[in-house]
Motif scaffolding. Structure first.
Motif, mmCIF file in Angstrom:
data_model
loop_
_atom_site.group_PDB
_atom_site.id
_atom_site.type_symbol
_atom_site.label_atom_id
_atom_site.label_comp_id
_atom_site.label_asym_id
_atom_site.label_seq_id
_atom_site.Cartn_x
_atom_site.Cartn_y
_atom_site.Cartn_z
ATOM 1 N N ILE A 127 -0.449 -0.030 -3.640
ATOM 2 C CA ILE A 127 -1.708 0.394 -4.248
ATOM 3 C C ILE A 127 -2.166 1.734 -3.669
ATOM 4 O O ILE A 127 -2.003 2.010 -2.476
ATOM 5 N N SER A 173 -5.641 4.305 -4.403
ATOM 6 C CA SER A 173 -7.061 4.242 -4.035
ATOM 7 C C SER A 173 -7.805 3.415 -5.073
ATOM 8 O O SER A 173 -8.147 3.906 -6.154
ATOM 9 N N HIS A 193 0.436 3.379 1.973
ATOM 10 C CA HIS A 193 0.605 3.753 3.379
ATOM 11 C C HIS A 193 1.925 3.235 3.965
ATOM 12 O O HIS A 193 2.291 3.622 5.072
ATOM 13 N N SER A 219 0.838 -1.205 0.000
ATOM 14 C CA SER A 219 0.000 0.000 0.000
ATOM 15 C C SER A 219 0.867 1.247 0.000
ATOM 16 O O SER A 219 1.995 1.249 0.510
ATOM 17 N N TYR A 241 -1.109 -0.023 10.124
ATOM 18 C CA TYR A 241 -1.388 -0.667 8.833
ATOM 19 C C TYR A 241 -0.170 -0.496 7.909
ATOM 20 O O TYR A 241 0.322 -1.456 7.311
HETATM 21 C C1 15L Z 1 -5.132 1.565 1.285
HETATM 22 O O1 15L Z 1 -4.127 0.890 1.264
HETATM 23 C C2 15L Z 1 -6.301 1.184 2.109
HETATM 24 O O2 15L Z 1 -6.487 -0.200 2.160
HETATM 25 C C3 15L Z 1 -7.578 1.848 1.705
HETATM 26 O O3 15L Z 1 -8.489 1.743 2.779
HETATM 27 C C4 15L Z 1 -7.344 3.338 1.324
HETATM 28 O O4 15L Z 1 -6.929 4.037 2.456
HETATM 29 C C5 15L Z 1 -6.281 3.450 0.256
HETATM 30 O O5 15L Z 1 -5.104 2.795 0.680
HETATM 31 C C6 15L Z 1 -5.955 4.908 -0.073
HETATM 32 O O6 15L Z 1 -4.872 5.382 0.259
HETATM 33 O O7 15L Z 1 -6.828 5.560 -0.656
#
Ligand code: 15L
Length: 281
Positions: A171, A173, A121, A119, A144
């Motif tokens: 990833i 959104s 994140h 992600s 996370y």
């Molecule tokens: C992600 O990794 C999350 O799973 C999702 O809930 C969103 O927060 C997405 O990223 C995002 O950054 O939009």
């Protein structure tokens, strides 16, 4: 393995929002797709289905043993995991323990490729820049994100130790269409998600690699170069939704806060919480 040929692929999180789209996209591309999820087989799913918890190594081993009895598996697409913030313990179980169980089973059964849903994140606390490279230091915005960093590290370890090809897709959104000003930069369309996974499955000898899983958004600022080098050529652009998204946006302060860091809302103070849940509450 003849890359580009029909592959036999196990998809974890097959019943989830990304999993549903990816499974059907891979079937459309001619792959033999087996699904793995906590929930029972989804209506319309055409391949083998396994209801099991990826955090349970014995259950995962049983899935691989079941698959091996009907031929060899070429790759795993690991999409299972909670998509939001929770305690550190829960996040580590959901993202790191599941990845470890799958990697151990891959080693046991000679499966040499994994595509992982990491992600943005993992680097979510990185302040906005002109262009975000994949080499930027791990800078999670949440537990996370910490778990996604650790899962990426685990993939790197298994690539070095066992020669596994492991592609971590950070990833953005994943949505049918962008719903916020931030998502005009971070959107990953359904079709591009399938293109991305197909590229990661078929790129020759990627070793351990990281890419940003976003569409070719006019307002994007995450480097698409590493993805393109692996054959991921996104075709969608959030810009066609810009007018309606911006017109619907009614909180400029929130939008500015979400634009400050890679992780948007996850990088704001509203996500601050203790790492561990205590019995006493
Ligand atoms: C992600 O990794 C999350 O799973 C999702 O809930 C969103 O927060 C997405 O990223 C995002 O950054 O939009």
């Amino acid at each position: 393995m003849l890359y580009g040929a029909r592959m036999r692929v196990l998809v974890s999180g097959a019943a989830g929002s990304i999993g549903t789209v990816v499974c059907s996209g891979l079937v459309d591309r001619g792959h033999d797709v087996a699904g793995l999820d906590l929930v029972p087989e989804q209506e319309g799913f055409t391949g083998q289905w396994f209801t099991a918890d990826c955090a349970d190594p014995d259950a995962v081993e049983a899935v691989f043993a079941g698959l091996s009895s009907s031929g060899s598996l070429d790759a795993v697409v690991h999409l299972a995991g909670r998509p939001s913030e929770s305690s550190l313990t829960d996040e580590l179980t959901s993202h790191v323990v599941t990845t470890a169980a799958l990697l151990d089973a891959m080693v046991t059964h000679g499966v040499t490729r994994i595509v992982y849903a990491s992600s943005n994140h993992a680097v979510g606390r990185t302040p906005r820049s002109d262009l975000l490279p994949v080499e930027t230091r791990p800078r999670p915005d949440t537990f996370y994100g910490v778990a996604k960093v650790a899962a990426e590290a685990l993939l790197s370890l298994y690539a070095d130790r066992h020669g596994i090809d492991a592609v971590a897709t950070r990833i953005g959104s994943f949505l049918p269409q962008p719903e916020s000003p931030r998502a005009l930069s971070t959107w990953l369309s359904h079709d591009d998600a399938v293109r991305m996974v197909q590229a990661c499955l078929t790129a020759p000898d990627p070793g351990f690699a990281v890419l940003y899983g976003v569409s070719d958004n006019t307002r994007g600022w995450w480097d698409l170069g590493p993805g393109r080098a692996l054959g991921y050529h996104p075709e969608d652009d959030a810009e066609r939704f810009a007018e309606q998204v911006l017109a619907a946006s009614d909180d400029p302060d929130r939008d500015a806060a979400e634009a400050a860091h890679v992780g948007g809302p996850f990088a704001t103070d509203s996500f601050n919480r203790p790492a561990l849940d205590r019995a006493g509450g």
